[in-house]
Design a protein around this motif. Structure first.
Motif, mmCIF file in Angstrom:
data_model
loop_
_atom_site.group_PDB
_atom_site.id
_atom_site.type_symbol
_atom_site.label_atom_id
_atom_site.label_comp_id
_atom_site.label_asym_id
_atom_site.label_seq_id
_atom_site.Cartn_x
_atom_site.Cartn_y
_atom_site.Cartn_z
ATOM 1 N N CYS A 4 9.981 -12.198 64.179
ATOM 2 C CA CYS A 4 8.766 -12.863 64.662
ATOM 3 C C CYS A 4 7.536 -12.069 64.231
ATOM 4 O O CYS A 4 7.420 -10.873 64.501
ATOM 5 C CB CYS A 4 8.830 -12.993 66.182
ATOM 6 S SG CYS A 4 7.274 -13.530 66.902
ATOM 7 N N CYS A 7 5.651 -10.457 67.175
ATOM 8 C CA CYS A 7 6.381 -9.280 67.665
ATOM 9 C C CYS A 7 6.178 -8.099 66.719
ATOM 10 O O CYS A 7 6.058 -6.955 67.166
ATOM 11 C CB CYS A 7 7.866 -9.582 67.823
ATOM 12 S SG CYS A 7 8.261 -10.603 69.261
ATOM 13 N N HIS A 46 8.402 -11.731 73.814
ATOM 14 C CA HIS A 46 8.663 -12.871 72.931
ATOM 15 C C HIS A 46 9.107 -14.069 73.754
ATOM 16 O O HIS A 46 10.223 -14.114 74.265
ATOM 17 C CB HIS A 46 9.737 -12.531 71.904
ATOM 18 C CG HIS A 46 9.994 -13.658 70.954
ATOM 19 N ND1 HIS A 46 9.194 -13.891 69.849
ATOM 20 C CD2 HIS A 46 10.926 -14.644 70.965
ATOM 21 C CE1 HIS A 46 9.646 -14.961 69.207
ATOM 22 N NE2 HIS A 46 10.690 -15.446 69.863
ATOM 23 N N HIS A 97 5.869 -17.812 68.913
ATOM 24 C CA HIS A 97 5.695 -16.767 69.924
ATOM 25 C C HIS A 97 4.474 -17.244 70.693
ATOM 26 O O HIS A 97 3.369 -17.321 70.127
ATOM 27 C CB HIS A 97 5.449 -15.401 69.246
ATOM 28 C CG HIS A 97 5.208 -14.263 70.185
ATOM 29 N ND1 HIS A 97 5.915 -13.072 70.095
ATOM 30 C CD2 HIS A 97 4.337 -14.110 71.200
ATOM 31 C CE1 HIS A 97 5.498 -12.236 71.035
ATOM 32 N NE2 HIS A 97 4.522 -12.847 71.714
HETATM 33 ZN ZN ZN Z 1 7.660 -12.802 69.026
#
Ligand code: ZN
Ligand code: AMP
Length: 113
Positions: A4, A7, A46, A97
Motif C-alpha cells: 500500500c 502505508c 491500513h 487506504h
Molecule cells: Zn495502507
C-alpha cells in the motif's frame, strides 16, 4: 500493508511532504493537487475503505477529523474547506487506504461531479 502506497508513506519508505503527524494520523500533500491547498488526511492504520471499518476504529477516525480541522486552521482556511473521501469505484477511489482529501483555497461547486 506491504504494497500500500500510503502505508509506505507512513513507514517513510517513500517520500511525502508531511505537514502533520501524531500517533494515529498523518497529513501530507497530495502529489497531484486540484486546489491551492490539497492535503490527504489518513489514519496510520491500513483500513481499505469505509466498508472495512471496525468498532475499534471509531476513535482514530475522530482523530483524523480533529487533525483535519487543526491543519485547516493552521493553513488559514477560515473561509472554509472541503473534506471528502472517495469510497470504492463509483466515487473514483484509487488508493485503497482510507483517506480524506482536505481541499481549500478556492470555492468549490456543489453537487460534486
Ligand atoms: Zn495502507
Ligand atoms: P482517491 O483514492 O481517488 O481518493 O485519490 C488518491 C489520491 O492520492 C490522489 O489525489 C493522488 O493524487 C494521491 N496520491 C497518490 N499517490 C500519492 C503519493 N505518493 N503522494 C501523495 N499523494 C498521492
Amino acid at each position: 500493508m506491504q504494497d500500500c502506497i500510503f502505508c509506505k508513506i507512513v513507514r517513510r519508505e517513500i517520500p511525502a511532504e508531511i505537514v502533520y503527524e501524531d500517533e494515529g494520523v498523518m497529513v501530507f500533500k497530495d502529489i497531484n493537487p486540484v486546489a491551492p491547498v490539497h492535503l490527504l488526511v489518513i489514519p496510520k492504520k491500513h483500513i481499505p475503505t469505509f466498508f472495512d471499518l471496525q468498532e475499534e476504529d471509531v476513535s482514530v477516525l475522530g482523530r483524523v477529523q480533529l487533525a483535519a480541522a487543526r491543519v485547516a486552521a493552521k493553513m488559514n482556511l477560515e473561509k472554509g474547506f472541503r473534506l471528502v473521501s472517495n469510497c470504492r469505484e463509483d466515487a473514483g477511489q484509487l488508493v485503497f487506504h482510507l483517506h480524506y482529501h482536505l481541499l481549500g483555497g478556492r470555492p468549490f461547486g456543489w453537487p460534486p461531479g
